[in-house]
Scaffold this motif. Sequence first.
Motif, PDB file in Angstrom:
ATOM      1  N   ILE A  92       0.832  -1.209   0.000  1.00  0.00           N
ATOM      2  CA  ILE A  92       0.000   0.000   0.000  1.00  0.00           C
ATOM      3  C   ILE A  92       0.866   1.260   0.000  1.00  0.00           C
ATOM      4  CG2 ILE A  92      -1.598   1.344   1.431  1.00  0.00           C
ATOM      5  CD1 ILE A  92      -3.040  -1.155   2.133  1.00  0.00           C
ATOM      6  N   ALA A  93       2.062   1.167   0.605  1.00  0.00           N
ATOM      7  CA  ALA A  93       2.946   2.339   0.672  1.00  0.00           C
ATOM      8  C   ALA A  93       3.295   2.874  -0.717  1.00  0.00           C
ATOM      9  CB  ALA A  93       4.218   1.986   1.433  1.00  0.00           C
ATOM     10  N   LEU A  94       3.313   2.009  -1.727  1.00  0.00           N
ATOM     11  CA  LEU A  94       3.674   2.466  -3.069  1.00  0.00           C
ATOM     12  C   LEU A  94       2.596   3.353  -3.681  1.00  0.00           C
ATOM     13  CD1 LEU A  94       5.391  -0.711  -4.547  1.00  0.00           C
ATOM     14  CD2 LEU A  94       6.432   1.309  -3.521  1.00  0.00           C
ATOM     15  N   ASN A  95       1.375   3.314  -3.117  1.00  0.00           N
ATOM     16  CA  ASN A  95       0.353   4.243  -3.584  1.00  0.00           C
ATOM     17  C   ASN A  95       0.729   5.682  -3.267  1.00  0.00           C
ATOM     18  OD1 ASN A  95      -1.333   2.229  -4.613  1.00  0.00           O
ATOM     19  ND2 ASN A  95      -2.372   1.941  -2.651  1.00  0.00           N
ATOM     20  N   LEU A  96       1.630   5.874  -2.293  1.00  0.00           N
ATOM     21  CA  LEU A  96       2.096   7.229  -1.981  1.00  0.00           C
ATOM     22  C   LEU A  96       2.855   7.826  -3.157  1.00  0.00           C
ATOM     23  CD1 LEU A  96       3.350   6.788   1.703  1.00  0.00           C
ATOM     24  CD2 LEU A  96       1.161   7.696   0.901  1.00  0.00           C
ATOM     25  N   LEU A  97       3.366   6.979  -4.036  1.00  0.00           N
ATOM     26  CA  LEU A  97       4.008   7.445  -5.260  1.00  0.00           C
ATOM     27  C   LEU A  97       2.996   7.529  -6.393  1.00  0.00           C
ATOM     28  CD1 LEU A  97       6.610   8.187  -6.785  1.00  0.00           C
ATOM     29  CD2 LEU A  97       6.960   5.751  -7.206  1.00  0.00           C
ATOM     30  N   GLY A  98       2.112   6.536  -6.480  1.00  0.00           N
ATOM     31  CA  GLY A  98       1.151   6.492  -7.576  1.00  0.00           C
ATOM     32  C   GLY A  98       0.096   7.580  -7.519  1.00  0.00           C
ATOM     33  N   ILE A  99      -0.355   7.952  -6.317  1.00  0.00           N
ATOM     34  CA  ILE A  99      -1.419   8.958  -6.195  1.00  0.00           C
ATOM     35  C   ILE A  99      -0.971  10.334  -6.694  1.00  0.00           C
ATOM     36  CG2 ILE A  99      -2.880  10.214  -4.562  1.00  0.00           C
ATOM     37  CD1 ILE A  99      -3.035   7.634  -2.900  1.00  0.00           C
ATOM     38  N   PRO A 100       0.191  10.865  -6.251  1.00  0.00           N
ATOM     39  CA  PRO A 100       0.619  12.178  -6.786  1.00  0.00           C
ATOM     40  C   PRO A 100       0.848  12.159  -8.293  1.00  0.00           C
ATOM     41  CG  PRO A 100       1.861  11.625  -4.805  1.00  0.00           C
ATOM     42  CD  PRO A 100       1.104  10.395  -5.198  1.00  0.00           C
ATOM     43  N   VAL A 101       1.347  11.028  -8.811  1.00  0.00           N
ATOM     44  CA  VAL A 101       1.567  10.925 -10.253  1.00  0.00           C
ATOM     45  C   VAL A 101       0.235  11.018 -10.994  1.00  0.00           C
ATOM     46  CG1 VAL A 101       2.280   9.351 -12.096  1.00  0.00           C
ATOM     47  CG2 VAL A 101       3.720   9.627 -10.079  1.00  0.00           C
ATOM     48  N   ALA A 102      -0.786  10.275 -10.513  1.00  0.00           N
ATOM     49  CA  ALA A 102      -2.099  10.309 -11.153  1.00  0.00           C
ATOM     50  C   ALA A 102      -2.736  11.688 -11.041  1.00  0.00           C
ATOM     51  CB  ALA A 102      -3.005   9.256 -10.523  1.00  0.00           C
ATOM     52  N   ALA A 103      -2.604  12.315  -9.878  1.00  0.00           N
ATOM     53  CA  ALA A 103      -3.177  13.648  -9.683  1.00  0.00           C
ATOM     54  C   ALA A 103      -2.524  14.664 -10.615  1.00  0.00           C
ATOM     55  CB  ALA A 103      -3.022  14.076  -8.229  1.00  0.00           C
TER      56      ALA A 103
END
Length: 268
Positions: A92-103
Amino acid sequence: MISLPLVYTILALIAYTTGFWYSFMHLLAKREPNRWFIGVILSIGLLLHGYILEHDMLTTHGVNYDVFNLMSFTSGLMLLLSAVYSTYRPVIALNLLGIPVAATGLIFGFAFSHPDQFTEEHSLGLDIHIILSLSAYAVLLMATIQAVLMWFQDRELKKKQKRLWVNLLPPFQVMESLLFDMLITGFVVLTIALGFGFFTVDSFLAQHLAHKTVFSLISWVVYGVLLIGHFKFGWRGQKAIRFTLIGFSLLAVGFIGSKFILEMILGK
């Protein structure tokens, strides 16, 4: 009057921001985030993201391959896959990278895409080939980022004092398993994309695609060799990282390099 896409964009960004801070605060406190809450909030953001993409990319004249639309598409796909992988692996920690990229991709797509430009009419098969190719690049870019994180993580783990971001990452073995999940997904999608390309592109030479095809095929071979080596001979660690970086470098040279030569040097 406020447009509906603007409202959806704001709501998607709120969902992304909520998911990011919820995950970050829980991981910082070393508490397990609620997977259901993360899944629901990211699903809402991604559904809104998908609606905005449909509005911007699908036109009456064909698919709008504006560069900012493509940024929005690939960034949203990367977060979608990150969320899917986190349902069965503790990443789940990798979503901390994926979320800003998607935003970021969503903002650029909404703010800078041109609905009346860069629209080309293609056959359905060619559009499928293009979308699959972009999807393969997105997944393999994720694998490349994962490989870079693993390289830094491995180096930091050998030190006595680990940095904060390393403590937020899953264990190295989990990261490695996720890397091969990404590689398998990307390899399968790239295989299908190349297959569609051979059946839908009339002339690779006439359309200046020969060099891109050659680099894509070499990259496909590199990824294939890595996966065979992993499952048959147990290749992992630094060897997997090197193969992943080489494979994506070839893809990047074929895709980005060919566009630079054609558009900037040859003016085509």
